[in-house]
Design a protein around this motif. Structure first.
Motif, mmCIF file in Angstrom:
data_model
loop_
_atom_site.group_PDB
_atom_site.id
_atom_site.type_symbol
_atom_site.label_atom_id
_atom_site.label_comp_id
_atom_site.label_asym_id
_atom_site.label_seq_id
_atom_site.Cartn_x
_atom_site.Cartn_y
_atom_site.Cartn_z
ATOM 1 N N ALA A 98 2.903 -0.383 -6.670
ATOM 2 C CA ALA A 98 1.978 -0.350 -5.753
ATOM 3 C C ALA A 98 0.794 0.572 -5.870
ATOM 4 C CB ALA A 98 2.716 -0.155 -4.212
ATOM 5 N N ARG A 99 0.916 1.177 -6.815
ATOM 6 C CA ARG A 99 -0.640 1.855 -6.909
ATOM 7 C C ARG A 99 -1.638 0.734 -7.400
ATOM 8 N NH1 ARG A 99 3.185 2.343 -11.649
ATOM 9 N NH2 ARG A 99 2.385 1.819 -13.729
ATOM 10 N N HIS A 100 -1.508 0.380 -7.654
ATOM 11 C CA HIS A 100 -2.773 -0.975 -7.853
ATOM 12 C C HIS A 100 -3.288 -1.626 -6.682
ATOM 13 C CE1 HIS A 100 -2.077 -1.315 -12.439
ATOM 14 N NE2 HIS A 100 -0.800 -1.532 -12.684
ATOM 15 N N LEU A 101 -2.505 -1.565 -5.272
ATOM 16 C CA LEU A 101 -3.023 -2.189 -4.294
ATOM 17 C C LEU A 101 -3.454 -1.211 -4.284
ATOM 18 C CD1 LEU A 101 0.271 -2.659 -1.936
ATOM 19 C CD2 LEU A 101 -1.287 -4.504 -3.005
ATOM 20 N N ASP A 102 -5.040 -2.001 -3.485
ATOM 21 C CA ASP A 102 -6.344 -1.067 -2.800
ATOM 22 C C ASP A 102 -5.382 -0.379 -1.602
ATOM 23 O OD1 ASP A 102 -6.693 -2.472 -0.143
ATOM 24 O OD2 ASP A 102 -7.731 -4.165 -1.286
ATOM 25 N N ASP A 103 -6.393 0.500 -1.361
ATOM 26 C CA ASP A 103 -5.884 1.805 -0.766
ATOM 27 C C ASP A 103 -5.540 0.535 1.413
ATOM 28 O OD1 ASP A 103 -5.827 3.575 -1.825
ATOM 29 O OD2 ASP A 103 -8.110 4.639 -0.918
ATOM 30 N N ALA A 104 -6.474 -0.070 0.979
ATOM 31 C CA ALA A 104 -6.066 -0.906 2.935
ATOM 32 C C ALA A 104 -5.492 -1.234 3.045
ATOM 33 C CB ALA A 104 -7.230 -1.571 3.012
ATOM 34 N N ALA A 105 -4.540 -2.106 1.945
ATOM 35 C CA ALA A 105 -3.469 -3.479 1.763
ATOM 36 C C ALA A 105 -2.480 -2.244 1.498
ATOM 37 C CB ALA A 105 -2.777 -3.777 0.458
ATOM 38 N N TRP A 106 -2.809 -0.841 0.624
ATOM 39 C CA TRP A 106 -1.192 -0.044 1.031
ATOM 40 C C TRP A 106 -0.730 0.779 2.257
ATOM 41 C CZ3 TRP A 106 -0.286 5.410 1.829
ATOM 42 C CH2 TRP A 106 0.546 5.707 0.812
ATOM 43 N N ARG A 107 -2.641 1.049 2.886
ATOM 44 C CA ARG A 107 -1.457 1.734 4.536
ATOM 45 C C ARG A 107 -1.151 0.485 5.086
ATOM 46 N NH1 ARG A 107 -7.066 2.906 3.996
ATOM 47 N NH2 ARG A 107 -7.880 4.820 2.700
ATOM 48 N N GLN A 108 -1.402 -0.581 5.337
ATOM 49 C CA GLN A 108 -0.946 -1.386 5.540
ATOM 50 C C GLN A 108 0.139 -2.151 5.234
ATOM 51 O OE1 GLN A 108 -2.102 -3.412 8.264
ATOM 52 N NE2 GLN A 108 -4.346 -2.463 9.306
ATOM 53 N N ALA A 109 0.954 -1.893 4.052
ATOM 54 C CA ALA A 109 2.012 -2.044 3.964
ATOM 55 C C ALA A 109 2.927 -0.895 4.734
ATOM 56 C CB ALA A 109 2.570 -2.106 2.876
ATOM 57 N N VAL A 110 2.279 0.383 4.406
ATOM 58 C CA VAL A 110 3.449 1.502 4.949
ATOM 59 C C VAL A 110 3.264 1.561 6.200
ATOM 60 C CG1 VAL A 110 3.318 4.129 5.510
ATOM 61 C CG2 VAL A 110 2.512 2.978 3.261
ATOM 62 N N LEU A 111 2.785 1.148 7.305
ATOM 63 C CA LEU A 111 2.595 1.130 9.241
ATOM 64 C C LEU A 111 3.817 -0.156 8.878
ATOM 65 C CD1 LEU A 111 1.400 2.051 11.172
ATOM 66 C CD2 LEU A 111 -0.553 0.522 10.649
ATOM 67 N N LYS A 112 3.771 -1.180 8.268
ATOM 68 C CA LYS A 112 4.729 -2.017 8.226
ATOM 69 C C LYS A 112 6.678 -1.397 7.989
ATOM 70 C CE LYS A 112 6.008 -7.152 7.277
ATOM 71 N NZ LYS A 112 4.786 -8.066 6.884
ATOM 72 N N CYS A 113 5.893 -1.168 7.092
ATOM 73 C CA CYS A 113 7.254 -0.783 6.627
ATOM 74 C C CYS A 113 8.140 0.317 7.996
ATOM 75 C CB CYS A 113 7.650 0.383 5.715
ATOM 76 S SG CYS A 113 7.554 0.558 4.256
ATOM 77 N N VAL A 114 7.016 1.253 8.700
ATOM 78 C CA VAL A 114 7.395 1.878 9.870
ATOM 79 C C VAL A 114 7.671 0.827 11.427
ATOM 80 C CG1 VAL A 114 6.835 3.067 11.781
ATOM 81 C CG2 VAL A 114 6.111 3.985 9.372
ATOM 82 N N PHE A 115 6.696 0.168 11.096
ATOM 83 C CA PHE A 115 6.676 -1.419 12.020
ATOM 84 C C PHE A 115 8.599 -1.475 12.189
ATOM 85 C CE2 PHE A 115 6.297 -5.087 14.207
ATOM 86 C CZ PHE A 115 5.540 -4.773 15.509
ATOM 87 N N MET A 116 8.708 -2.401 10.703
ATOM 88 C CA MET A 116 10.104 -3.342 10.277
ATOM 89 C C MET A 116 11.405 -2.177 10.361
ATOM 90 S SD MET A 116 8.481 -5.591 7.108
ATOM 91 C CE MET A 116 9.505 -6.986 7.778
ATOM 92 N N GLY A 117 11.035 -0.985 11.035
ATOM 93 C CA GLY A 117 12.107 0.449 10.643
ATOM 94 C C GLY A 117 12.547 0.575 9.561
ATOM 95 N N LEU A 118 12.029 -0.103 8.009
ATOM 96 C CA LEU A 118 12.609 0.581 6.985
ATOM 97 C C LEU A 118 12.135 2.363 6.783
ATOM 98 C CD1 LEU A 118 10.677 -1.697 4.760
ATOM 99 C CD2 LEU A 118 12.980 -1.652 4.957
ATOM 100 N N PRO A 119 13.126 2.414 6.213
ATOM 101 C CA PRO A 119 12.836 4.281 5.812
ATOM 102 C C PRO A 119 11.482 4.455 4.882
ATOM 103 C CG PRO A 119 14.643 3.106 5.062
ATOM 104 C CD PRO A 119 14.584 2.028 5.570
ATOM 105 N N LEU A 120 11.146 5.303 4.927
ATOM 106 C CA LEU A 120 10.439 5.578 4.112
ATOM 107 C C LEU A 120 10.137 6.307 3.338
ATOM 108 C CD1 LEU A 120 6.741 7.105 6.708
ATOM 109 C CD2 LEU A 120 7.290 4.696 5.244
ATOM 110 N N SER A 121 11.398 6.787 2.805
ATOM 111 C CA SER A 121 11.668 6.440 1.387
ATOM 112 C C SER A 121 11.870 5.777 0.314
ATOM 113 C CB SER A 121 13.039 6.925 1.302
ATOM 114 O OG SER A 121 14.271 6.396 1.957
ATOM 115 N N SER A 122 11.838 4.517 0.794
ATOM 116 C CA SER A 122 11.376 3.102 0.135
ATOM 117 C C SER A 122 9.626 3.106 -0.660
ATOM 118 C CB SER A 122 11.733 1.382 0.065
ATOM 119 O OG SER A 122 11.415 1.842 1.571
#
Lengths: 282, 196
Positions: free
Chosen positions: B128-152
């Motif tokens: 995911a280091r290849h993702l641009d910052d905007a896409a990466w932030r949205q994905a992290v936020l989606k993890c929180v939204f979906m209840g995924l542990p941030l350890s992933s």
């Protein structure tokens, strides 16, 4: 009571259905690829549909404690549309998936030459991929359609024990029983087959090779009719072991022939008389 | 980061896998039928020595790594396109271990668009280091939204920035207004981002 619905189109159902099914004991299902009401016009919409049957839908089912497997095929209705025929070339990819336990639904809709060709080609794929086949029988001209279906199955060289012939009724049950194929009945609110009629058929023909499904889809149908049929069997004097045989062990035996049926998650919850029947997969 | 050698040690190239790796090296197209069969052949048990990985995933990564280098990106794309959920997850997890540059980014973007938590989590590994910052932030936020542990999420603290903190605070406000809880790991991250 544990129930395995061997034919249900969950893509068309809601999460409410999953919750009610799990509560009724329906914890294992097979979703055959079929048509969606609205005809498809390109290969891409089939691959997206197949992807869903091996991706999204099993995930959705798992959220409710229901184990989902699929069967993959070009259905007979759309086999008649030349725009959909190329789907045949993509089937081998999907027939190698872990969650795919049969080729299906194949068979006849209007008994056209195109359907003949696609049916035979897909039975050959079942043999090649060592999978059982789920065969739909036509809703119009059913008796002759069933005879013709059995002739094609015999000619294909697939073992009759690897074939289930579906949507049977009082008129077609005898034919299929004599062929050595498995027999499936779709319990509908008021058309194909009803719980009381099903109980009579089981009384007359016995429990061997018998499968009972809801075939619930986007039409008027009810995903709980497998459970209703189980209750009707008990009320009619069948034992709990009889019910478990028809509504769990029989579908496990049939689809288990794929070597890919994996019920390890749900069988931890639902063992019968302390016995777990694990087949295929790991 | 997990290495190819750790996966090779955990699931050695013997028997079916050994033959499959040889076939793929000589006939790259053969991977189309071998890749989906891996779970049935080597099993799906979690690997004790490689946390977060299962036997089928380790075998699938090795199959991809056995391809001639110039075929890796195209075959990975096809296997992902026609993969079931477990195959897709294995391709996503393989990406940082393969000799490719950023050709796998569209696969990550596809996985992040899904609502399948297993795919979203697999997309946020080291590649995911290849993702641009905007896409990466949205994905992290989606993890929180979906209840995924941030350890992933790989390299979470290194990459988390003020913009991500603003987005997370917005989610906290919405959850508070609705009387709903926010995952403790997301609150802890916000706390770590306080100074930004």
């Amino acid at each position: 009571m544990r129930i395995f619905d061997p034919h249900i189109h969950m893509t068309s159902r809601t999460t409410d259905d999953y919750e009610r099914m799990a509560a009724a004991g329906i914890t294992a299902i097979v979703e055959p690829a079929f048509w969606l009401g609205q005809p498809r016009t390109s290969v891409g919409s089939f691959t997206d549909y197949f992807d869903s049957l091996v991706g999204w839908e099993p995930f959705r089912a798992s959220q409710f404690g229901v184990r989902h497997h699929a069967t993959i095929a070009l259905n007979p209705k759309e086999a008649n549309d030349p725009r959909c025929r190329e789907v045949l070339d993509l089937l081998p990819r999907y027939l190698e998936k872990d969650g795919v336990v049969a080729v299906g639904e194949v068979g006849y809709d209007s008994m056209t030459p195109e359907e003949d060709e696609v049916f035979a080609a897909q039975l050959a794929l079942a043999v090649e991929h060592e999978l059982p086949a789920l065969v739909h029988t036509p809703h119009r001209d059913k008796a002759r359609g069933t005879e013709r279906t059995l002739a094609v199955v015999a000619e294909s060289g697939i073992e009759p024990g690897h074939v289930v012939v579906d949507h049977l009724n009082e008129v077609t049950v005898g034919l299929v029983r004599d062929s050595g194929c498995w027999l499936a009945f779709s319990i509908y609110p008021d058309t194909k087959m009803s719980p009381p009629r099903m109980v009579n058929i089981l009384r007359e023909y016995g429990l061997e090779r018998m499968l009972v499904n809801s075939a619930a889809d986007w039409g008027r149908s009810d995903p709980l009719l497998t459970r209703t049929t189980a209750d009707a069997m008990l009320a009619a004097g069948f034992s709990e072991d009889d019910v478990d045989r028809v509504l769990w062990r029989n579908p496990v035996d049939f689809y288990g022939q794929s070597g890919r049926l994996d019920l390890s998650d749900v069988e931890k919850e639902a063992t019968f008389a302390g016995n777990s029947i694990l087949r295929g997969g790991s | 980061m997990t290495t190819l050698n750790e996966l090779r040690a955990a699931v050695p190239a013997q028997g079916w896998l050994g033959e499959a790796l040889e076939r793929v090296a000589g006939d790259p197209g053969a991977i189309g039928r071998l890749f989906p069969a891996a779970g049935r052949r080597v099993g799906r048990d979690a690997l004790a020595d490689v946390p977060g990985w299962s036997a089928d995933e380790a075998a699938r990564v090795q199959l991809l790594a056995a391809l001639p280098a110039d075929r890796v990106a195209a075959e990975a794309e096809g296997l992902y396109r026609y993969g079931d959920a477990a195959e897709k997850r294995a391709v996503l997890k393989a990406l940082p271990l393969l000799p490719i540059a950023d050709e796998g980014v569209p696969l990550l973007q596809d996985a992040i668009r899904t609502n399948d938590t297993r795919l979203v989590a697999a997309a946020l590994g080291p590649y995911a280091r290849h993702l641009d910052d905007a896409a990466w932030r949205q994905a992290v936020l989606k993890c929180v939204f979906m209840g995924l542990p941030l350890s992933s999420v790989d390299s979470l603290d290194e990459r988390a920035d003020a913009e991500l903190a603003t987005m997370l605070r917005g989610l906290v406000e919405e959850r508070q207004a609705a009387g709903r809880d926010m995952a403790p790991d997301a609150l802890a991250l916000l706390d770590r981002l306080k100074g930004l």
